[in-house]
Design a protein around this motif. Structure first.
Motif, PDB file in Angstrom:
ATOM      1  N   VAL B  71       0.844  -1.196   0.000  1.00 37.97           N
ATOM      2  CA  VAL B  71       0.000   0.000   0.000  1.00 37.97           C
ATOM      3  C   VAL B  71       0.885   1.254   0.000  1.00 37.97           C
ATOM      4  CG1 VAL B  71      -1.535   1.371   1.441  1.00 37.97           C
ATOM      5  CG2 VAL B  71      -2.054  -1.008   1.010  1.00 37.97           C
ATOM      6  N   PHE B  72       1.947   1.218   0.808  1.00 37.49           N
ATOM      7  CA  PHE B  72       2.815   2.391   0.833  1.00 37.49           C
ATOM      8  C   PHE B  72       3.572   2.546  -0.483  1.00 37.49           C
ATOM      9  CE2 PHE B  72       2.021   2.873   5.299  1.00 37.49           C
ATOM     10  CZ  PHE B  72       2.107   4.241   5.438  1.00 37.49           C
ATOM     11  N   LYS B  73       3.880   1.416  -1.146  1.00 38.30           N
ATOM     12  CA  LYS B  73       4.541   1.534  -2.453  1.00 38.30           C
ATOM     13  C   LYS B  73       3.617   2.206  -3.455  1.00 38.30           C
ATOM     14  CE  LYS B  73       7.672  -2.179  -1.597  1.00 38.30           C
ATOM     15  NZ  LYS B  73       7.854  -3.617  -1.631  1.00 38.30           N
ATOM     16  N   VAL B  74       2.311   1.873  -3.377  1.00 42.07           N
ATOM     17  CA  VAL B  74       1.367   2.548  -4.271  1.00 42.07           C
ATOM     18  C   VAL B  74       1.359   4.041  -3.973  1.00 42.07           C
ATOM     19  CG1 VAL B  74      -1.052   2.785  -4.898  1.00 42.07           C
ATOM     20  CG2 VAL B  74      -0.076   0.519  -4.571  1.00 42.07           C
ATOM     21  N   LEU B  75       1.319   4.399  -2.672  1.00 40.86           N
ATOM     22  CA  LEU B  75       1.324   5.818  -2.308  1.00 40.86           C
ATOM     23  C   LEU B  75       2.569   6.501  -2.852  1.00 40.86           C
ATOM     24  CD1 LEU B  75       0.051   6.079   1.379  1.00 40.86           C
ATOM     25  CD2 LEU B  75      -1.102   6.682  -0.727  1.00 40.86           C
ATOM     26  N   LEU B  76       3.730   5.841  -2.736  1.00 40.84           N
ATOM     27  CA  LEU B  76       4.973   6.439  -3.224  1.00 40.84           C
ATOM     28  C   LEU B  76       4.940   6.588  -4.734  1.00 40.84           C
ATOM     29  CD1 LEU B  76       7.570   4.598  -0.983  1.00 40.84           C
ATOM     30  CD2 LEU B  76       7.004   7.009  -0.965  1.00 40.84           C
ATOM     31  N   ALA B  77       4.399   5.570  -5.436  1.00 40.16           N
ATOM     32  CA  ALA B  77       4.321   5.665  -6.892  1.00 40.16           C
ATOM     33  C   ALA B  77       3.420   6.819  -7.294  1.00 40.16           C
ATOM     34  CB  ALA B  77       3.800   4.342  -7.465  1.00 40.16           C
ATOM     35  N   VAL B  78       2.278   6.970  -6.578  1.00 45.00           N
ATOM     36  CA  VAL B  78       1.379   8.089  -6.876  1.00 45.00           C
ATOM     37  C   VAL B  78       2.086   9.413  -6.595  1.00 45.00           C
ATOM     38  CG1 VAL B  78      -0.753   9.225  -6.186  1.00 45.00           C
ATOM     39  CG2 VAL B  78      -0.705   6.759  -6.473  1.00 45.00           C
ATOM     40  N   GLY B  79       2.807   9.468  -5.473  1.00 45.10           N
ATOM     41  CA  GLY B  79       3.545  10.691  -5.146  1.00 45.10           C
ATOM     42  C   GLY B  79       4.537  11.037  -6.223  1.00 45.10           C
ATOM     43  N   PHE B  80       5.259  10.039  -6.727  1.00 47.12           N
ATOM     44  CA  PHE B  80       6.237  10.260  -7.784  1.00 47.12           C
ATOM     45  C   PHE B  80       5.559  10.806  -9.035  1.00 47.12           C
ATOM     46  CE2 PHE B  80       8.734   8.353 -11.359  1.00 47.12           C
ATOM     47  CZ  PHE B  80       9.851   9.154 -11.222  1.00 47.12           C
TER      48      PHE B  80
END
Lengths: 99, 474
Positions: B71-80
């Protein structure tokens, strides 16, 4: 183990404090970077001592990684210092007071 | 070993390679570079969404993939993706260096993805260093600013010293505890605190760690770096890298099993100090980026409230708040980047008359800032409400009361920003701000998300709850 773990830790501690003093007290940016290097190597010695104490390889592996990352750190740091020197003509910390 | 678990990281690593080759063989062409990176970033979100259900461990249990990390990887990808979409006006960076800029952003994203899955000292160290080295280089990339070079050097020296301190702490811990697994360390450590080496090790490791995460009292480098870096870089540090920081803190706190009275006291003290100091110092800031930097310190305090309740609902509300924080902070930075389109630093006074120069930007700023302040019906209100409820369930009444007072203090400076945008008249006439169609759409989407997720948080809360359960392994 010929050298007791306590002695290794003491050596590492002394080296760490020396590096810390160098990093905090010196005004020359290159010397500050060197101080940080000494601190990293002190941590490396502590890891090797611990690895010997537990007869494990984890500590040794850690040291290999520390060396690699320290090399990367120096290259990044020196590049930045060169850039700063070109802009300002000084590597004395006291000239950097804009912020 | 199952490489399938490693897909998001491998994908971003491949993107790094491609960008590195492109930056060496092609001539700079900002428009084409932006489109390329936008495509890769959008594809990255898809890749991390597809791999959200993966579970397992890698590299002799040094690396854990579970719903929480994914879930946090998705958040980071969205942030990027969001940060890259800010780069249509990348005037803060020299045109010849745009690809290097994207490359470093990508390496930093990979490093943070590694960080949220790390459960062992060595992986934590390597991931933290990779992400910080990228940032050390991103900060001084800013064009024509002596302040940027200075901020870069200070960040580098402070950051590397902090990591050396942290590393020595790790070495001491390993010397007494016989393992580098974080779960094992936090389990054994409380019984060992009588030994001086263990105590010193823990203190040094925590000092270095909090330094990196800019938690009080080790936050003092943050405002200078925020001000010195280019606007897009600041946005990245303030959004994506803070989300990763929240994740790794949660991981460590959760691995400790929870409820140790001593740990709770330390976290309560840090939380109160962080939010009070952040809010009080933010009041007297004139520079918008510095103000947002101190509001970040304050938000670190709110997030700690969720962590120290040590309950599934506390963790779930923290994950929800991380999402809310990402969206709200990004909205503020989007407005900042668009108003200071020439890449300069934005003073709050320069926001004057924004509602006439661009009504949409002014509204987005108001919604984003109200979200950060926690005014209903925004997602910031819902997030804070959940955090505070979780803390009250565990009987931290005084802490929640102090947090409420802090929210009121923070309202003051957030309202100053809104007042500048809506009520103050500019001393000189500034031109209207033109927004391209995609940016207009993005602004509407962000505003809708902030309000909609505040009113209907059920779905997101379900995801956050599942991730929290994966984190605790129940």
């Amino acid at each position: 183990m010929i050298v007791p773990y306590g002695h290794v830790l003491l050596l590492a501690g002394i080296l760490f404090v020396l590096g810390l003093v160098c990093a905090v007290a010196r005004r020359n940016l290159v010397m500050v970077l060197l101080g940080v290097e000494i601190m990293l190597n002190a941590a490396g010695i502590a890891f090797v001592g611990a690895a010997l104490r537990w007869q494990q390889l984890e500590g040794q592996v850690f040291v290999l990684f520390i060396m690699t990352l320290a090399a990367a750190e120096v290259s990044v740091g020196l590049a930045l210092i060169v850039r700063a020197y070109r802009r300002t003509g000084s590597i004395d910390q006291n000239t950097y007071d804009l912020l | 070993m199952n490489w399938g678990l490693f897909v998001p990281e491998l994908y971003y690593l491949a993107v790094c390679g491609i960008l590195l080759v492109l930056s060496m063989v092609t001539k700079p062409n900002p428009g084409r570079d932006l489109v390329t990176v936008l495509f890769f970033a959008a594809l990255g979100v898809v890749v991390s969404l597809v791999s959200v259900r993966l579970e397992g461990t890698l590299f002799s249990a040094a690396y854990r993939v579970d719903l929480f990390s994914q879930v946090f990887k998705v958040l980071l990808a969205v942030g990027f993706l969001l940060i890259v979409s800010l780069c249509t006006e990348l005037h803060g960076i020299d045109e010849g260096h745009h690809l290097e800029f994207y490359l470093l952003l990508t390496t930093c994203t990979v490093a943070m993805m590694l960080l949220v899955s790390s459960v062992e000292l060595l992986t934590i160290y390597v991931a933290l260093e990779l992400s910080s080295y990228s940032l050390y280089l991103l900060v001084p990339l800013r064009r024509g600013h002596d302040a940027a070079v200075e901020a870069g050097i200070k960040y580098l020296l402070v950051g590397t010293s902090a990591s050396a301190v942290m590393l020595f702490g790790f070495a001491c811990l390993y010397g007494v505890i016989h393992t580098t697994q974080v779960a094992e360390i936090v389990r054994v450590l409380p019984g060992m605190l009588g030994q001086p080496v263990a105590t010193i090790g823990l203190l040094l490791a925590l000092c270095g760690f909090f330094f990196k995460l800019a938690v009080f009292p080790f936050h003092f480098w943050a405002p200078g770096v925020y001000q010195g870096a280019a606007n897009q870089v600041t946005a990245f540090i303030a959004t994506a890298s803070k989300v990763a920081a929240i994740a790794i803190l949660m991981r460590i706190v959760a691995l400790s099993g929870g409820g140790d009275a001593y740990l709770v006291k330390v976290l309560v003290a840090l939380s109160i100090a962080s939010m009070t100091l952040g809010n009080l110092v933010a009041i007297r800031q004139k520079d918008m980026k510095r103000l947002l930097a101190y509001s970040t310190v304050a938000h670190a305090g709110y997030v700690l409230i969720g962590l120290l309740s040590f309950s599934p609902s506390g963790y779930a509300s923290t994950i929800f708040y991380a999402f809310a924080y990402l969206v709200m902070k990004f909205t503020c930075f989007l407005v900042l980047v668009k108003v200071a389109a020439d890449g300069s630093d934005l003073q709050i006074a320069q926001l004057a008359g924004l509602h006439r120069r661009s009504p949409l930007l002014a509204m987005a700023l108001m919604v984003g800032v109200f979200g950060l302040a926690g005014i209903p019906p925004t997602v910031g209100f819902t997030g804070k409400f959940l955090l505070f409820t979780a803390a009250i369930e565990k009987g931290h009444l005084a802490l929640v009361f102090i947090a409420m007072i802090n929210v009121v203090i923070s309202l003051y400076y957030y309202l100053l920003v809104v007042k500048a945008a809506y009520l103050l008249e500019p001393d000189e006439d500034r031109p209207r701000i033109r927004l391209s169609a995609p940016i207009t759409l993005l602004l509407w989407v962000l505003v809708t998300v902030i309000v909609a997720a505040g009113v209907f948080p059920t779905y997101l809360l379900g995801v956050a709850d599942a991730a929290a359960r994966a984190l605790l392994g129940v």
